[in-house]
Scaffold this motif. Sequence first.
Motif: not given
Length: 429
Positions: A95-97, A99, A182, A185-188, A286-287, A289
């Motif tokens: 999900e982070s990637e 975004t 921002t 963002f979820r903690e990945s 992927q991380t 933040r």
Amino acid sequence: MEITNYIAGKLVPELLRQKIIYIDGADDTEFINIDSVDVKELNEAFALTKPYAVDVKLSRYAERDVKHEFHLVVKITPKMPQELYNNFQYDVLFESEETAYRDVIPALGRKDDFPKYYYSHREKTRAVMVLGNFSYEGWKLSQSRVNLDLNHILVAVRELGKFHGECYALKESNHGLFHIITKSFRESRYAMDFDEIYGAMLKASPKRGTQAIRENHELRRMIPEEFLQKIEKLSEDPWNYFKKCVLPVEPLATIIHGDYLRNNIAFQYDEKAPHSPIKVMMFDFQTLRYASPMIDLAVFLANSTGTDVRSTHFSFIFKTYHEEVIKTLMFTLKKFRHEIDDIYSYENFLREYARMSMYGYIIAAQFLQVLHDPEEIDFEQMFAEGQRLGPDFFVQKAMKAGGEVVNYELAGLIYDMYKLHQKLGIELE
């Protein structure tokens, strides 16, 4: 074989059905044939997500001899137990990637400077992402996994400074959009508790550096025992230490890569000087933040540079990075240097780097052993062995893997931290 069949038999036809890959000029009624799908695993040991190079050839029914080629990279999660899949937070990582490619990079206005994004899909125990294979455009990983030379380092930190500068400019010029991005963002990485084995290794590994200092008469004389004890105390609970470090602290918090090191950046080289890098492309978001930009720089310098080059040229490297931040802010915000806010001063960034240097060290204490002694990671096998052998076996392995060169590099990182904190007159935290 199962993954190859999935890519060729299900994923590629789905990409064609959705016209994510297609032949320009073909209409909706025209039959497009998938002539071939060539799948090759890209072997990067220590990669959490399995990447595959996928070359697809399509043809129109009326022009079967004319092949239209697509060069892709498919990132797909390895087969593993549900518990381990959840512990690695694969859903959030992908999900982070997404975004990054869908929201952040377009907002920065230079999509061509990053891998082309095609598609992503997440299920209960499988996550997939399809990107362009940038190796066909001349990008490649550096030959060295560790200890990059000064030229590679300078090109890499310039690109990092440009990225951070662009994110700061977005924060200043369009704070509403920046906040929306921002906020999503979820903690990945640190939301879940770590596995017992990994946690034991993570806790023990920083002591390799302090032990190496104590065993070196010259370094032991130069670095006080109190400093070494402070390192050991801060790394007693590394997971919570990481959680504290990644919290955004204003005013310097911005959007960061989160895992900026050699295996997540590609270089383009001068054709006349094939070993001289001229450009860098970052990938694997992927991380992603919202946090201190010095997390990126500290992780890069601790894991992808060596003591001999980093210690000798640190001021030059740091000034190169910082100057790129300032130049990017000036260009993007259309301001003169004296109009750039003092929060972006060299002194503020250097103090922030010192604050994050311990974060980079703990990551390196666990990761350098893998970089210097790479082996293909089979997560399912590692999980099974952990149940059978227990954490002590892996702790002993972590304290020796990579040999003396890892001890040397970790001692060098501690020495650099000590010098910087002494220079700035601040305590390690």
